[in-house]
Scaffold this active site. Sequence first.
Site, PDB file in Angstrom:
ATOM      1  N   ALA A 134       0.969  -1.329   0.023  1.00 45.55           N
ATOM      2  CA  ALA A 134      -0.420   0.137   0.109  1.00 45.55           C
ATOM      3  C   ALA A 134       0.750   1.585  -0.267  1.00 45.55           C
ATOM      4  CB  ALA A 134      -0.680   0.107   1.107  1.00 45.55           C
ATOM      5  N   GLY A 179       0.942  -4.853   1.373  1.00 48.70           N
ATOM      6  CA  GLY A 179      -0.849  -4.687   0.105  1.00 48.70           C
ATOM      7  C   GLY A 179       0.183  -5.827  -1.085  1.00 48.70           C
ATOM      8  N   GLU A 211      -0.882  -9.317  -0.792  1.00 52.36           N
ATOM      9  CA  GLU A 211      -2.132  -9.469  -0.398  1.00 52.36           C
ATOM     10  C   GLU A 211      -2.762  -9.614  -1.738  1.00 52.36           C
ATOM     11  OE1 GLU A 211      -2.028  -5.834   3.257  1.00 52.36           O
ATOM     12  OE2 GLU A 211      -2.937  -8.091   4.035  1.00 52.36           O
ATOM     13  N   GLU A 266       4.336  -4.689   7.089  1.00 53.29           N
ATOM     14  CA  GLU A 266       3.827  -3.951   7.730  1.00 53.29           C
ATOM     15  C   GLU A 266       4.271  -3.364   9.028  1.00 53.29           C
ATOM     16  OE1 GLU A 266       2.573  -6.197   6.118  1.00 53.29           O
ATOM     17  OE2 GLU A 266       1.253  -5.482   4.747  1.00 53.29           O
TER      18      GLU A 266
HETATM   19  N1  CO8 Z   1       4.772   3.480  -0.608  1.00 51.10           N
HETATM   20  C1  CO8 Z   1       5.027   4.168  -1.138  1.00 51.10           C
HETATM   21  N2  CO8 Z   1       5.819   4.957  -2.088  1.00 51.10           N
HETATM   22  C2  CO8 Z   1       6.702   3.455  -2.091  1.00 51.10           C
HETATM   23  C3  CO8 Z   1       6.316   1.953  -1.279  1.00 51.10           C
HETATM   24  C4  CO8 Z   1       5.610   1.650  -0.846  1.00 51.10           C
HETATM   25  N3  CO8 Z   1       4.522   0.904  -0.495  1.00 51.10           N
HETATM   26  N4  CO8 Z   1       7.243   1.328  -1.939  1.00 51.10           N
HETATM   27  C5  CO8 Z   1       8.358   2.295  -2.494  1.00 51.10           C
HETATM   28  N5  CO8 Z   1       8.056   3.239  -2.608  1.00 51.10           N
HETATM   29  C6  CO8 Z   1       8.753   4.450  -2.830  1.00 51.10           C
HETATM   30  C7  CO8 Z   1      10.176   5.318  -2.372  1.00 51.10           C
HETATM   31  O1  CO8 Z   1       9.343   5.858  -1.394  1.00 51.10           O
HETATM   32  C8  CO8 Z   1      11.065   5.411  -4.055  1.00 51.10           C
HETATM   33  O2  CO8 Z   1       9.786   6.856  -3.927  1.00 51.10           O
HETATM   34  P1  CO8 Z   1      11.209   7.630  -4.186  1.00 51.10           P
HETATM   35  O3  CO8 Z   1      12.288   7.789  -5.219  1.00 51.10           O
HETATM   36  O4  CO8 Z   1      10.138   9.107  -4.558  1.00 51.10           O
HETATM   37  O5  CO8 Z   1      12.420   8.259  -2.855  1.00 51.10           O
HETATM   38  C9  CO8 Z   1      10.968   4.489  -5.070  1.00 51.10           C
HETATM   39  O6  CO8 Z   1       9.092   3.577  -4.387  1.00 51.10           O
HETATM   40  C10 CO8 Z   1      11.508   3.518  -4.798  1.00 51.10           C
HETATM   41  O7  CO8 Z   1      11.593   2.944  -3.501  1.00 51.10           O
HETATM   42  P2  CO8 Z   1      12.998   3.134  -2.769  1.00 51.10           P
HETATM   43  O8  CO8 Z   1      14.243   3.629  -3.609  1.00 51.10           O
HETATM   44  O9  CO8 Z   1      13.199   2.505  -1.487  1.00 51.10           O
HETATM   45  O10 CO8 Z   1      13.841   0.970  -3.940  1.00 51.10           O
HETATM   46  P3  CO8 Z   1      14.811  -0.036  -2.814  1.00 51.10           P
HETATM   47  O11 CO8 Z   1      14.945  -0.638  -4.120  1.00 51.10           O
HETATM   48  O12 CO8 Z   1      16.124   0.665  -1.972  1.00 51.10           O
HETATM   49  O13 CO8 Z   1      13.514  -0.373  -1.755  1.00 51.10           O
HETATM   50  C11 CO8 Z   1      11.688  -1.362  -1.002  1.00 51.10           C
HETATM   51  C12 CO8 Z   1      13.313  -1.913  -2.244  1.00 51.10           C
HETATM   52  C13 CO8 Z   1      12.752  -2.345   0.078  1.00 51.10           C
HETATM   53  C14 CO8 Z   1      10.867  -2.082  -1.642  1.00 51.10           C
HETATM   54  C15 CO8 Z   1      11.691  -0.607  -0.070  1.00 51.10           C
HETATM   55  O14 CO8 Z   1      10.573   0.375  -1.080  1.00 51.10           O
HETATM   56  C16 CO8 Z   1      10.624  -0.420   0.931  1.00 51.10           C
HETATM   57  O15 CO8 Z   1      11.177  -1.742   1.444  1.00 51.10           O
HETATM   58  N6  CO8 Z   1       9.571  -0.424   0.422  1.00 51.10           N
HETATM   59  C17 CO8 Z   1       8.268  -0.347   1.368  1.00 51.10           C
HETATM   60  C18 CO8 Z   1       7.940  -2.089   1.368  1.00 51.10           C
HETATM   61  C19 CO8 Z   1       6.560  -2.279   2.581  1.00 51.10           C
HETATM   62  O16 CO8 Z   1       6.840  -2.250   3.821  1.00 51.10           O
HETATM   63  N7  CO8 Z   1       5.253  -2.098   1.997  1.00 51.10           N
HETATM   64  C20 CO8 Z   1       4.509  -2.613   3.467  1.00 51.10           C
HETATM   65  C21 CO8 Z   1       3.419  -1.223   2.961  1.00 51.10           C
HETATM   66  S1  CO8 Z   1       2.149  -1.770   4.461  1.00 51.10           S
HETATM   67  C22 CO8 Z   1       1.064  -2.118   3.570  1.00 51.10           C
HETATM   68  O17 CO8 Z   1       1.056  -2.655   2.367  1.00 51.10           O
HETATM   69  C23 CO8 Z   1       0.222  -1.893   4.283  1.00 51.10           C
HETATM   70  C24 CO8 Z   1      -1.336  -3.550   3.654  1.00 51.10           C
HETATM   71  C25 CO8 Z   1      -2.938  -2.799   4.034  1.00 51.10           C
HETATM   72  C26 CO8 Z   1      -3.962  -3.304   3.039  1.00 51.10           C
HETATM   73  C27 CO8 Z   1      -3.605  -3.556   1.516  1.00 51.10           C
HETATM   74  C28 CO8 Z   1      -3.751  -2.421   0.966  1.00 51.10           C
HETATM   75  C29 CO8 Z   1      -3.764  -2.280  -0.597  1.00 51.10           C
END
Ligand code: CO8
Length: 262
Positions: free
Chosen positions: A69, A112, A115, A135
């Site tokens: 998400a 998400g 999921e 999460e």
């Molecule tokens: N939300 C918003 N932006 C994101 C997300 C995200 N989940 N994941 C990545 N991005 C963005 C980054 O902020 C970045 O943007 P910017 O260039 O503007 O800074 C861009 O994508 C590229 O990401 P990274 O620079 O971080 O890339 P890396 O290769 O360094 O890392 C990762 C990749 C490991 C995937 C890292 O981006 C990460 O940890 N992302 C978050 C993963 C996460 O925590 N996901 C769970 C989110 S909570 C959730 O899903 C709740 C579920 C609710 C039910 C379902 C609803 C739809």
Amino acid sequence: SLSARYENVLVSRPQPGVALITLNRPKALNALNAAHFKDIASALKEADDDTSVGAMVLTGSDRAFAAGADIKEMKDKSFAEAYTSNFLANWEVISKLNKPVIAAVSGYALGGGLELALQADILLVSPSAQLGQPEINLGVIPGGGGTQRLARLIGKSRTMELVLTGRIISADEAEKWGLVSRVVPEDIGVVNAAVQIAATIADKGRVAVAAGKEVVNAALELSLAEGLRFERRLFHSLFATKDQKEGMTAFAEKRKPEWSHS
Ligand code: CO8
């Protein structure tokens, strides 16, 4: 084109009867914000309603199926907003479709994103896939079905480990745990393999396919006795279809059946 109405997904027809829906918000690793999710849901629903489609494939990019998400969109949400808008109530959309959805996952399928993939009927991954429910690292828990679906699919201990530690697992581990059908080697290509499966399904009688999907999904909801009874009743009901007469007659006449989907 088929994609024209959607800003965040691409829609194509790689084979007759197959709709390929590609998540396309690359700059955010396909993070699911409200607009993106609305496009995914609409594109899937449109394909589900299209009589020329027999099965759908859902995929992302090589780098990410979906990184979860959209954290930036969720960050400042209050409990009152989440609760009164029933945040994520429209989330179960894929599990309500009549036609099969095959998820082809490369790269990150987190939170998400996993999921979303878990709602698909068949799940294929490439060797690059990284799956998890991180999460807990954000101070929350999965909200799109992860705890419930994973516990049913891979058991309590493994689900607890994923949900409570946030550990990311590899494609091979996901296959070993029985979470995915298979890991498709790079030279074949996970999308390609998913499209082949979808094309195979699209070639069958649609009524029987819908019944098969409905009854397998019921196995995760019903007791064994109820599930067996539901299966037998649906099996009985298919004797009222033209496709059953055609399928069994074609077998007896040693020819290929011609489905009328009725
Ligand atoms: N939300 C918003 N932006 C994101 C997300 C995200 N989940 N994941 C990545 N991005 C963005 C980054 O902020 C970045 O943007 P910017 O260039 O503007 O800074 C861009 O994508 C590229 O990401 P990274 O620079 O971080 O890339 P890396 O290769 O360094 O890392 C990762 C990749 C490991 C995937 C890292 O981006 C990460 O940890 N992302 C978050 C993963 C996460 O925590 N996901 C769970 C989110 S909570 C959730 O899903 C709740 C579920 C609710 C039910 C379902 C609803 C739809």
